[in-house]
Design an enzyme around this catalytic site. Structure first.
Site, PDB file in Angstrom:
ATOM      1  N   SER A  86     -40.158  48.367  60.595  1.00  0.00           N
ATOM      2  CA  SER A  86     -40.807  49.077  60.394  1.00  0.00           C
ATOM      3  C   SER A  86     -41.372  49.479  59.124  1.00  0.00           C
ATOM      4  O   SER A  86     -40.792  49.157  58.628  1.00  0.00           O
ATOM      5  CB  SER A  86     -40.369  50.061  61.645  1.00  0.00           C
ATOM      6  OG  SER A  86     -40.235  51.333  61.005  1.00  0.00           O
ATOM      7  N   ASP A  87     -42.809  50.213  59.034  1.00  0.00           N
ATOM      8  CA  ASP A  87     -42.969  51.363  57.938  1.00  0.00           C
ATOM      9  C   ASP A  87     -42.356  52.422  58.336  1.00  0.00           C
ATOM     10  O   ASP A  87     -41.694  52.699  59.321  1.00  0.00           O
ATOM     11  CB  ASP A  87     -44.791  50.662  58.196  1.00  0.00           C
ATOM     12  CG  ASP A  87     -45.228  50.997  56.735  1.00  0.00           C
ATOM     13  OD1 ASP A  87     -44.681  51.372  55.909  1.00  0.00           O
ATOM     14  OD2 ASP A  87     -46.125  50.973  56.922  1.00  0.00           O
ATOM     15  N   TRP A  88     -42.462  52.790  57.057  1.00  0.00           N
ATOM     16  CA  TRP A  88     -41.738  54.274  56.687  1.00  0.00           C
ATOM     17  C   TRP A  88     -42.202  54.980  57.754  1.00  0.00           C
ATOM     18  O   TRP A  88     -43.431  55.172  58.082  1.00  0.00           O
ATOM     19  CB  TRP A  88     -42.484  54.717  55.639  1.00  0.00           C
ATOM     20  CG  TRP A  88     -41.738  56.092  55.252  1.00  0.00           C
ATOM     21  CD1 TRP A  88     -40.960  57.243  55.898  1.00  0.00           C
ATOM     22  CD2 TRP A  88     -40.726  55.862  54.308  1.00  0.00           C
ATOM     23  NE1 TRP A  88     -40.364  58.233  55.741  1.00  0.00           N
ATOM     24  CE2 TRP A  88     -40.250  57.554  54.163  1.00  0.00           C
ATOM     25  CE3 TRP A  88     -39.669  55.427  53.466  1.00  0.00           C
ATOM     26  CZ2 TRP A  88     -39.194  57.887  53.069  1.00  0.00           C
ATOM     27  CZ3 TRP A  88     -38.955  55.878  52.487  1.00  0.00           C
ATOM     28  CH2 TRP A  88     -38.581  57.678  52.617  1.00  0.00           C
ATOM     29  N   ASN A  89     -40.764  55.483  58.930  1.00  0.00           N
ATOM     30  CA  ASN A  89     -40.856  56.207  59.862  1.00  0.00           C
ATOM     31  C   ASN A  89     -42.011  56.067  60.554  1.00  0.00           C
ATOM     32  O   ASN A  89     -42.694  56.662  61.789  1.00  0.00           O
ATOM     33  CB  ASN A  89     -41.259  58.074  59.773  1.00  0.00           C
ATOM     34  CG  ASN A  89     -40.883  58.894  60.676  1.00  0.00           C
ATOM     35  OD1 ASN A  89     -39.967  58.191  61.683  1.00  0.00           O
ATOM     36  ND2 ASN A  89     -41.506  59.656  60.724  1.00  0.00           N
ATOM     37  N   SER A  90     -42.651  54.262  60.953  1.00  0.00           N
ATOM     38  CA  SER A  90     -43.381  54.455  62.158  1.00  0.00           C
ATOM     39  C   SER A  90     -42.915  53.915  63.582  1.00  0.00           C
ATOM     40  O   SER A  90     -43.842  54.369  64.116  1.00  0.00           O
ATOM     41  CB  SER A  90     -43.720  53.059  61.563  1.00  0.00           C
ATOM     42  OG  SER A  90     -43.333  52.512  61.669  1.00  0.00           O
TER      43      SER A  90
END
Length: 741
Positions: free
Chosen positions: A269-273
């Site tokens: 995932s992207d950061w906290n996505s």
């Protein structure tokens, strides 16, 4: 090569690796499995007790943002020697366009149209990063970017699927090297899957609405090429696509990536996505977000804790099966085994930075030189004659800004290594040319004019003026979108002030995106567009200014005249009423009733026309190239055959230089409407004065295929046009017919 082939070549037979994966997964507890799906931020000058405990317990599979070699080694020692199963860590870092030594921003690299140099730059970045223990980078970003307002266009490779795919694959090969098990190789990550570059209004993280035919024909091809190039990992996009955030899109992660493309690496995932799925409004809490992401096919969670906090309960409830978790873990372990992390890699001594950097400087300088685009050169004012010039004024806030020239995404870039344009010009000038410097403005954003007097004094005592303007690094990149993309601050006023002195005036723009330059173009004699050129910006620009090198950059993205033309891109559709002329009208001078008869009812702006300021593929140099003798081996192409299309290119000037020869094709009739042109090939050639060379391209039926109305891929019979030339708006023309056998 496919990802499957990558594993075969670099880490033994696939069956042997799969057997090792299966045996390890069988030994793992559910808690240890979920731990492999977790990446945590390890920023800091020491290893916290919490981080130490979690790694020892097998509850972390990867860390991000730790580049101290001693701490990285300690983290790996904890994972390998103190955890129950000894599973090594992936050490992630945003190594985007360099590490300590910084190459041009990716958009600048794309302007080089030189895949070999782009590959070399990624290799240098990987070598420097791996020397600090990093083994995984979150690059390349291969989002198609048609909106220069979007801050992350700086991190992209431009607007074209073909160019982006070729250069993205080169970056992957550079980062990963010939053998992923080597300590100097780092795993690459194709991001952001998919469509992130279509964010509405160019606002970062914004909604994207992309029809499936546009998604598959424009935005997905670079990612498919990344799989073919053997990319180890993918990253999901922050944005939603037609109402479903990419991090929860089973269509993207399972149907396209796994089932259609047979990708065998893992998706992060992207950061906290994952947690942000609830902010999007798709889920009501982290538990449901974890369920959606897991079901969609996101293998590893970056930074947040939705998986570690909720997956075990979701398994206990029967909503997620153990088989699904095992598949996710296996995808991650497959990359760790492929990288040799379980074997000899961790025992290898990484190269020392000082042994790497001399080559990195050379590559950074060459790539910076080839990335600069000459947009204007009236009356041949460039190159400057260093033997005749007695003095030069170097003016502007970007002339001596060692950090700003590095651009965005340079967490580890060392500004102490930077050679600025002012430093390079002074070194070149020596005692022969007087260099008069004035910063003129404290920053590119400044509205102050009190420094203009110093600039006037410096310029008045000089034979020529080099203005170094643009935008500082902070004005582009993630979360740094702009609605107004003209030169910020009082830069335009500074240009007009310098124009009054009637000296040769050269504008050098350092920026992270295309800027609208229409209000200043007529006030300068020449324009270099240098992007953010990186560590060796100074020597590269100095070489071009004084003719030690000839410009060879070509635009990887269209430059609009005004922001209201956005989005403007070369491979647009024809529409039912295509414009026939680029008439620009002052609105106040128009009679409303006269519009239809005087202008026609066509697709253009009354006050801007339809043509951009500078088209995709455009770039001047210090010589003239003539194209002639367009030839083709046939006017018909049949299935399984290929066309040979060629033209002769001659250097008609007195200076040696490079030219990027470009092939464009148009499919005139299709089951869905087709672009007016599509790039299908390019070759960068170097010609001595008077030299003539034939440049040939091979075109086959695969090059003509597209995602059709019936939702299949293929080429359709009919007439095609093609051009071989110097840009998307300039080329020799002919046609052929595709007739399936």
């Amino acid at each position: 090569m496919s990802d499957h082939q990558l594993v075969t070549r670099q880490a033994g037979e696939p069956d042997a690796i799969e057997n090792r994966i299966a045996a390890l997964v069988q030994e793992m507890s559910l808690e240890e499995k979920i731990g492999q799906l977790r990446q945590v931020d390890a920023t800091g000058d020491s290893i916290s007790d919490y981080l130490r405990r979690e790694i020892t317990a097998g509850r972390i599979g990867s860390v991000i943002n730790q580049i101290n070699p001693a701490l990285v080694k300690e983290l790996q020692d904890i994972a390998v020697h103190q955890s129950r199963l000894g599973i090594p860590l992936l050490i992630g870092r945003d190594v985007i366009h360099g590490f300590n030594t910084v190459a041009p921003i990716p958009l600048g690299q794309a302007a080089s149209w030189n895949a070999e140099l782009v590959r070399d730059a990624a290799r240098c970045a990987g070598l420097e990063a791996s020397a600090c223990g990093v083994n995984w980078t979150f690059a390349p970003m291969i989002d198609i970017s048609r909106d220069p307002r979007w801050g992350r266009i700086a991190e992209s490779l431009g607007e074209d699927p073909y160019l982006t795919a070729e250069l993205g694959a080169a970056m992957i090969e550079g980062f990963q090297g010939d053998d992923l098990t080597e300590a100097s190789s780092i795993a690459a990550c194709a991001k952001h899957f998919a469509g992130y570059g279509a964010s509405e209004s160019g606002r970062d993280y914004n909604t994207t609405n992309i029809p499936e035919n546009e998604l598959r024909n424009i935005y997905l091809p670079p990612f498919e090429k990344a799989v073919e190039a053997g990319v180890a990992t993918f990253m999901s996009s922050f944005s939603d696509i037609d109402g479903v955030p990419a991090t929860a899109s089973g269509f993207l992660m399972r149907q396209v990536l796994r089932d259609e493309w047979n990708f065998s690496g893992f998706v992060v995932s992207d950061w906290n996505s994952i947690g942000q799925l609830s902010v999007h409004g798709l889920t009501e809490n982290d538990r449901e977000a974890a369920f959606q992401a897991c079901t969609a096919g996101i293998d590893m969670e970056m930074a947040s804790n939705a998986y570690i906090d909720n997956l075990a309960d979701l398994v206990a409830e029967g909503r997620i099966t153990i088989a699904t978790v095992d598949e996710m873990v296996s995808n991650i372990l497959r990359i760790k085994f492929s990288m040799g992390l379980f074997d000899e890699r961790l025992a290898q001594a990484p190269a020392k930075l000082e042994t790497i950097q001399s080559n990195a400087f050379e590559v950074a300088r060459k790539l910076a030189t080839e990335s600069v685009v000459l947009l204007k050169n009236d009356h041949g004012v460039l190159p400057l004659d260093g033997t005749a010039l007695k003095s030069i004024a170097v003016i502007g806030p970007m002339a001596d800004a060692p950090y700003e020239q590095l651009g965005t995404w340079v967490f580890d870039g060392d500004p102490d290594l930077s050679v600025t344009p002012l430093q390079a010009i002074r070194a070149f000038a020596g005692d022969n040319i007087n260099v008069h410097f004035a910063q003129a403005m404290p920053s590119t954003r400044s509205r102050a004019t009190d420094g203009f007097d110093d600039a006037i004094a410096a310029a008045s005592n000089s034979d020529a003026i080099a203005l170094f303007l643009g935008e500082e690094a902070i004005l582009s990149g993630e979360a740094h979108s702009r609605a107004d993309i003209s030169l910020p601050g009082n830069q335009a006023e500074l240009i007009r002030t310098m124009r009054t002195l009637n000296k040769p005036l050269i504008l050098v723009v350092l920026a992270g995106r295309p800027l609208t330059l229409g209000d200043v173009l007529n006030d300068v004699d020449a324009v270099f567009y240098a992007w953010h050129p990186g560590t060796m910006a100074g020597p590269a620009i100095c070489d071009l200014l004084f003719g030690a090198a000839a410009p060879s950059g070509k635009l990887p993205v269209t430059f609009p005249k005004v922001v209201g033309q956005i989005p403007t891109y070369y491979n647009h559709k024809n529409t039912g009423r295509p414009p026939e002329s680029d008439t620009v009208i002052h609105i106040d001078d128009i009679e409303i009733g006269a519009r239809q008869t005087s202008l026609g009812m066509t697709a253009f702006h009354l006050d801007a026309g339809y043509k951009p300021q500078f088209p995709f593929g455009f770039g001047l140099t210090y010589t003239d190239f003539a194209y002639s003798d367009l030839t083709q081996n046939s006017h018909e192409l049949r299935s399984g055959e290929a066309l040979r299309l060629s033209a002769k290119v001659q250097n008609c000037g007195a200076r040696a230089a490079s030219e990027t020869v470009q092939l464009y094709v148009r499919d005139l009739v299709g089951s869905i409407t087709r672009p007016v042109k599509e790039l299908k090939g390019f070759q960068k050639i170097y010609l001595e004065p008077g030299e003539i060379r034939e440049v040939a391209f091979t075109l086959d039926t695969d090059d003509l295929k597209f995602f059709r109305r019936d939702k299949t891929y293929g080429a359709e019979p009919g007439e095609f046009h093609f051009w071989i030339g110097r840009s998307s708006e300039d080329g020799l023309f002919s046609r052929f017919w595709f007739k399936p056998a």
